[in-house]
Design a protein around this motif. Structure first.
Motif, short mmCIF file in Angstrom:
data_model
loop_
_atom_site.label_atom_id
_atom_site.label_comp_id
_atom_site.label_asym_id
_atom_site.label_seq_id
_atom_site.Cartn_x
_atom_site.Cartn_y
_atom_site.Cartn_z
N GLN A 180 -16.65 -50.08 76.67
CA GLN A 180 -17.72 -49.11 76.46
C GLN A 180 -17.23 -47.70 76.11
O GLN A 180 -18.05 -46.79 76.00
N ARG A 181 -15.95 -47.51 75.94
CA ARG A 181 -15.49 -46.23 75.39
C ARG A 181 -16.04 -46.12 73.96
O ARG A 181 -16.18 -47.13 73.26
N LEU A 182 -16.34 -44.90 73.54
CA LEU A 182 -16.96 -44.70 72.23
C LEU A 182 -16.20 -45.43 71.12
O LEU A 182 -16.80 -46.19 70.34
N TYR A 183 -14.91 -45.21 71.04
CA TYR A 183 -14.12 -45.81 69.97
C TYR A 183 -14.08 -47.34 70.10
O TYR A 183 -14.09 -48.06 69.09
N HIS A 184 -14.06 -47.82 71.32
CA HIS A 184 -13.94 -49.26 71.53
C HIS A 184 -15.23 -50.00 71.18
O HIS A 184 -15.18 -51.05 70.54
N ARG A 185 -16.37 -49.49 71.61
CA ARG A 185 -17.59 -50.24 71.32
C ARG A 185 -17.90 -50.25 69.83
O ARG A 185 -18.42 -51.25 69.30
N LEU A 186 -17.54 -49.18 69.10
CA LEU A 186 -17.72 -49.18 67.65
C LEU A 186 -16.75 -50.15 66.98
O LEU A 186 -17.11 -50.85 66.02
N ALA A 187 -15.53 -50.22 67.49
CA ALA A 187 -14.54 -51.16 66.93
C ALA A 187 -14.96 -52.60 67.20
O ALA A 187 -14.78 -53.47 66.33
N ILE A 188 -15.51 -52.85 68.38
CA ILE A 188 -15.98 -54.21 68.69
C ILE A 188 -17.08 -54.63 67.73
O ILE A 188 -17.10 -55.77 67.24
N ASN A 189 -18.01 -53.73 67.42
CA ASN A 189 -19.07 -54.06 66.46
C ASN A 189 -18.49 -54.45 65.11
O ASN A 189 -18.93 -55.43 64.49
N CYS A 190 -17.50 -53.68 64.64
CA CYS A 190 -16.87 -54.00 63.36
C CYS A 190 -16.12 -55.32 63.42
O CYS A 190 -16.17 -56.13 62.48
N ALA A 191 -15.41 -55.56 64.53
CA ALA A 191 -14.63 -56.79 64.66
C ALA A 191 -15.53 -58.02 64.68
O ALA A 191 -15.19 -59.06 64.09
N LYS A 192 -16.68 -57.93 65.33
CA LYS A 192 -17.61 -59.07 65.35
C LYS A 192 -18.09 -59.40 63.94
O LYS A 192 -18.25 -60.57 63.57
N GLN A 193 -18.33 -58.38 63.13
CA GLN A 193 -18.80 -58.60 61.77
C GLN A 193 -17.74 -59.29 60.92
O GLN A 193 -18.07 -59.97 59.95
N GLN A 194 -16.47 -59.13 61.30
CA GLN A 194 -15.38 -59.73 60.53
C GLN A 194 -14.80 -60.97 61.22
O GLN A 194 -13.73 -61.45 60.84
N ASP A 195 -15.51 -61.49 62.24
CA ASP A 195 -15.13 -62.73 62.93
C ASP A 195 -13.72 -62.64 63.51
O ASP A 195 -12.90 -63.56 63.39
N ILE A 196 -13.44 -61.52 64.14
CA ILE A 196 -12.14 -61.26 64.76
C ILE A 196 -12.23 -61.56 66.26
O ILE A 196 -13.21 -61.19 66.91
N ARG A 234 -6.09 -57.36 57.47
CA ARG A 234 -6.41 -58.76 57.77
C ARG A 234 -6.21 -59.07 59.26
O ARG A 234 -5.57 -60.07 59.62
N ILE A 235 -6.75 -58.20 60.11
CA ILE A 235 -6.59 -58.34 61.55
C ILE A 235 -7.29 -59.60 62.03
O ILE A 235 -8.43 -59.87 61.66
N THR A 236 -6.61 -60.36 62.87
CA THR A 236 -7.20 -61.58 63.44
C THR A 236 -7.64 -61.39 64.89
O THR A 236 -8.50 -62.12 65.38
N ASP A 237 -7.03 -60.40 65.58
CA ASP A 237 -7.30 -60.19 67.01
C ASP A 237 -7.36 -58.69 67.30
O ASP A 237 -6.52 -57.91 66.82
N LEU A 238 -8.34 -58.31 68.11
CA LEU A 238 -8.47 -56.93 68.57
C LEU A 238 -8.33 -56.91 70.09
O LEU A 238 -9.01 -57.66 70.79
N VAL A 239 -7.45 -56.05 70.60
CA VAL A 239 -7.18 -55.98 72.04
C VAL A 239 -7.44 -54.55 72.50
O VAL A 239 -6.92 -53.59 71.90
N LEU A 240 -8.24 -54.38 73.56
CA LEU A 240 -8.56 -53.04 74.06
C LEU A 240 -8.89 -53.10 75.54
O LEU A 240 -9.21 -54.15 76.08
N HIS A 241 -8.80 -51.94 76.20
CA HIS A 241 -9.04 -51.85 77.64
C HIS A 241 -10.39 -51.19 77.87
O HIS A 241 -10.58 -50.00 77.59
N GLY A 242 -11.35 -51.96 78.39
CA GLY A 242 -12.70 -51.44 78.57
C GLY A 242 -13.48 -51.53 77.27
O GLY A 242 -12.96 -51.19 76.21
#
Length: 434
Positions: A90-106, A80-88
């Motif tokens: 466009q790293r492979l793992y980060h941009r995929l995580a951002i896509n998932c977070a947007k879908q879950q309104d994080i 039940r994550i409410t916030d995702l924090v990352l540095h940069g």
């Protein structure tokens, strides 16, 4: 300033951290958020991540990159994550995580080195550069500046060479030595760290000589009153080149700029290409430049400066062409006309040239000082925070300020979030693959 914790948010937050800068910054942000009564999580992707932050709140992902989207999607939902924090972003793992977070309104908080460095960090909602939601309309920028009010721009937290280099070496060597612990980790850098460090050490030995040669060459241009433009090189591994531009290599940029210069620049004008201070020499740029010079018939008018500093060039330059480097903002602050090849965060009408590159060589326009002052106040009050990862006193200050922005949901505030990202359409029209 760090001290008693008054970071109070009305609802309980569950904040997940991915990779941070090579610094204790993210761990300190997490500590402040936990002390404020919220839940903190961390996913480590490699041994270097583990060295910076390990404990009961940490989880390791050791699978192949193909398994990451499913893993991070489930992790966000199950915890039940409410916030995702990352540095940069466009790293492979980060941009995929951002896509998932947007879908879950994080809420997504992206950090990067400060645009106003030293002494600042960048903190934006959802994305950076061509994905930045900071407005590019001059009227909107001035409105934000009015809301922000006065800003203290006095120098703080000067950088430390030790903190810029030693954590980087430790992190990457740990990933090499302890690779069996995270066998599938895909690093975001393009060169193996050990030969890169060896090359960097060798280049460091010749730094004094190179700087002397550059200073002498610049003095010759100034003494002869030679008008010149500047093109700062960007690293091949820079995501500004790899993800936020349509070019496969900076060699493409060099050929584009020199071709345009040969076609449209005044005959008396010269062009100075300045190497990046962190370049270790993999690309043999003097050879690349030499071939382009011969191709376009620019012998005697193009100079490759493998050293020195940009500030000295800005005092005499007629203008600067850049892909989308932060150096463009430094040039604007020095009153130098700037043309970007890709929409940078400072690429705003009235600051940078909107004319075609061919026109820039003959009619470079200086930035509007009033708009520039408003822009600096606007970003300082909305997408920049005081603090630094390259200064021991600056790290806790950055941690406190970033934690506060995350918990009070003031990312890009006041009024500095435009959706969709206002630079993205122009970038895509140029062929940027986003």
């Amino acid at each position: 300033m760090p001290g008693g914790n008054d970071l109070i948010a009305p609802e309980r937050r569950r904040v997940l951290f991915l990779q941070g800068p090579l610094s204790p910054l993210f761990r300190q942000i997490g500590n402040r958020i936990r002390e404020a009564g919220h839940d903190v999580f961390r996913i480590n992707l490699c041994a270097g991540d583990w060295l910076h932050w390990h404990g009961p709140e940490c989880t390791s992902f050791r699978g192949p990159p193909a398994d990451w989207p499913g893993f991070i999607g489930r992790f966000l939902a199950d915890n039940r994550i409410t916030d995702l924090v990352l540095h940069g972003d466009q790293r492979l793992y980060h941009r995929l995580a951002i896509n998932c977070a947007k879908q879950q309104d994080i809420q997504i908080a992206v950090t990067e080195l400060g645009y106003l460095r030293p002494g600042w960090m960048t903190l934006e909602r959802n994305g950076l550069s061509t994905l930045s939601h900071f407005p590019d309309d001059p009227v909107h920028v001035r409105r934000i500046a009015d809301k922000v009010g006065d800003v203290d721009f006095s120098p703080m937290f000067p950088g430390s060479f030790y903190l810029q280099t030693v954590p980087d070496v430790i992190y990457n060597l740990a990933n090499v030595i302890l690779k069996p612990l995270y066998p599938h980790y895909q690093r975001h850098t393009i060169y193996h760290p050990i030969p890169e460090y060896l090359r960097g050490a060798v280049r460091l030995l010749g730094e004094k000589r190179r700087n002397g040669e550059v200073n002498a060459a610049l003095a010759g241009l100034v003494e002869n009153a030679t008008p010149f433009f500047v093109l700062p090189l960007q690293l091949e591994g820079d995501f500004q080149l790899r993800r936020h531009s349509p070019y496969g290599s900076f060699a493409d940029v060099i050929n584009l700029v020199l071709g345009s210069f040969a076609q449209a620049a005044p005959v008396a004008a010269h062009l100075v290409l300045k190497s990046h201070p962190l370049d270790v020499g993999y690309e043999s740029w003097p050879e690349v430049v030499g071939k382009a010079v011969a191709r376009y018939g620019l012998e005697g008018r193009v100079h490759f400066f493998d050293g020195g500093n940009l500030g000295a060039l800005f005092k005499h330059a007629s203008g600067m062409v850049t892909l989308n480097s932060t150096a463009g903002l430094e040039a604007l602050q020095a009153g130098v006309p700037v043309k970007t090849l890709v929409p940078a965060h400072y690429d705003i009408a009235g600051l940078t040239s909107r004319a075609p590159l061919e026109s820039f060589w003959t009619a470079p326009e200086k930035p509007d000082p009033e708009l520039l002052e408003a822009f600096l106040r606007a970003i300082a009050g909305t997408i920049q925070v005081r603090g630094s990862i390259h200064n021991r006193d600056g790290v806790p200050v950055a941690a406190e300020n970033i934690a506060r922005r995350i918990l009070d949901r003031s990312l890009n505030e006041p009024d500095a979030f435009v959706d969709p990202p206002p630079r993205l359409e122009r970038a895509r029209a140029l062929g940027v693959p986003l």
